[in-house]
Motif scaffolding. Sequence first.
Motif, PDB file in Angstrom:
ATOM      1  N   ILE A  95      -6.977   1.410  -2.050  1.00 41.61           N
ATOM      2  CA  ILE A  95      -7.609   0.855  -3.088  1.00 41.61           C
ATOM      3  C   ILE A  95      -8.332   1.506  -3.940  1.00 41.61           C
ATOM      4  N   GLU A  96      -8.686   2.766  -3.573  1.00 43.24           N
ATOM      5  CA  GLU A  96      -9.493   3.539  -4.420  1.00 43.24           C
ATOM      6  C   GLU A  96      -8.633   4.254  -5.485  1.00 43.24           C
ATOM      7  N   LYS A  97      -7.354   4.520  -4.914  1.00 48.39           N
ATOM      8  CA  LYS A  97      -6.285   5.098  -6.093  1.00 48.39           C
ATOM      9  C   LYS A  97      -5.952   3.991  -7.065  1.00 48.39           C
ATOM     10  N   ILE A  98      -5.886   2.721  -6.567  1.00 47.60           N
ATOM     11  CA  ILE A  98      -5.258   1.805  -7.714  1.00 47.60           C
ATOM     12  C   ILE A  98      -6.538   1.313  -8.462  1.00 47.60           C
ATOM     13  N   LEU A  99      -7.702   1.431  -7.967  1.00 40.52           N
ATOM     14  CA  LEU A  99      -8.641   1.176  -9.057  1.00 40.52           C
ATOM     15  C   LEU A  99      -9.045   2.154  -9.843  1.00 40.52           C
ATOM     16  N   GLU A 100      -8.699   3.380  -9.734  1.00 44.92           N
ATOM     17  CA  GLU A 100      -8.706   4.702 -10.660  1.00 44.92           C
ATOM     18  C   GLU A 100      -8.011   4.599 -11.772  1.00 44.92           C
ATOM     19  N   ARG A 101      -6.980   3.728 -11.805  1.00 48.16           N
ATOM     20  CA  ARG A 101      -5.872   3.912 -12.700  1.00 48.16           C
ATOM     21  C   ARG A 101      -6.356   3.099 -14.071  1.00 48.16           C
ATOM     22  N   MET A 108       0.841  -1.165  -0.067  1.00 47.58           N
ATOM     23  CA  MET A 108      -0.042   0.095  -0.027  1.00 47.58           C
ATOM     24  C   MET A 108       1.006   1.268   0.011  1.00 47.58           C
ATOM     25  N   HIS A 109       1.993   1.170   0.297  1.00 53.26           N
ATOM     26  CA  HIS A 109       2.943   2.325   0.240  1.00 53.26           C
ATOM     27  C   HIS A 109       3.720   2.510  -1.250  1.00 53.26           C
ATOM     28  N   GLU A 110       3.411   1.708  -2.035  1.00 55.06           N
ATOM     29  CA  GLU A 110       3.926   1.852  -3.585  1.00 55.06           C
ATOM     30  C   GLU A 110       2.865   2.706  -4.156  1.00 55.06           C
ATOM     31  N   ALA A 111       3.537   2.984  -5.415  1.00 54.44           N
ATOM     32  CA  ALA A 111       2.653   3.830  -6.320  1.00 54.44           C
ATOM     33  C   ALA A 111       1.453   3.276  -6.865  1.00 54.44           C
ATOM     34  N   PRO A 112       0.528   3.837  -7.093  1.00 46.91           N
ATOM     35  CA  PRO A 112      -0.949   3.081  -7.652  1.00 46.91           C
ATOM     36  C   PRO A 112      -0.664   2.803  -8.691  1.00 46.91           C
ATOM     37  N   ASP A 113       0.287   3.268  -9.676  1.00 51.71           N
ATOM     38  CA  ASP A 113       0.603   2.703 -11.088  1.00 51.71           C
ATOM     39  C   ASP A 113       1.660   1.659 -11.100  1.00 51.71           C
TER      40      ASP A 113
END
Length: 251
Positions: free
Chosen positions: A245-251, A186-191
């Motif tokens: 979770i929201e950030k990675i799902l937005e990519r 979770m501390h990695e970049a969303p992309d």
Amino acid sequence: MFKLYTVGQLSNLTKISIRTLHYYEKLGLLNPIRDEINQYRQYSDRDILILQQIAILKRMKYKLSEIAVFLDQNGPVVGESSHHVVTAWMQSLEKQLKIVREQKEDLKRVEQLLFSTLYSIRVTDEVNLDEMLNFIKELDQPKDLSRSTLLQQVFTPEELKVLPIDKSGTVEMEWADILKEINKHMHEAPDSEASQKLAKRISEYASVLFHGDEQLAEKYWEYITPEDGQSPRAYGMSTEVMRYIEKILER
């Protein structure tokens, strides 16, 4: 005229050994009448009703001493009329149903607590003694009705049947494995590659969990989203985790 059974007949019909029937009599659970001529034991409809009660209560792990108390307090009074017999059976069965339903609720609650504890260990790969102490405390606490009431206010009965609430199946446990991976990355970049692999896995999991109902999935997500400073409404779903979770799902 009611039918009477010898000890051998009763044993054959119920598959309860003669020795056990004699033991029940010794304990005072059964009280067969005696034939006036040969003094053989004769069992009546009342004895069959008592045996039925004993069978159910033993199945529910009651001790014979506890069953004796139950029978003493709730013993049937079977008269000569068929009406009294029917009434006695109905009253007895209703009392037994009440006991079974109460135990069913208790066992369901224990099941949920055991699952929650196993779930937390699977997420963290460690035993949290504070959670174990809380588990012990929760066993003797009354069920929290406020949570149930809130759920009923938010979701329809049909939606509650689908939601992963108070369930303990393999599908629900799979989320523990996903949550473990989320905590690792979770501390990695969303992309990042790891984050996007997680995003795909979460999407596929949500589709299965909510049977493809995206609207219900979104509604449940909003329900479990804690306000700033509030404790998570679902285990491990802190504000930080949910934002990731929201950030990675937005990519």
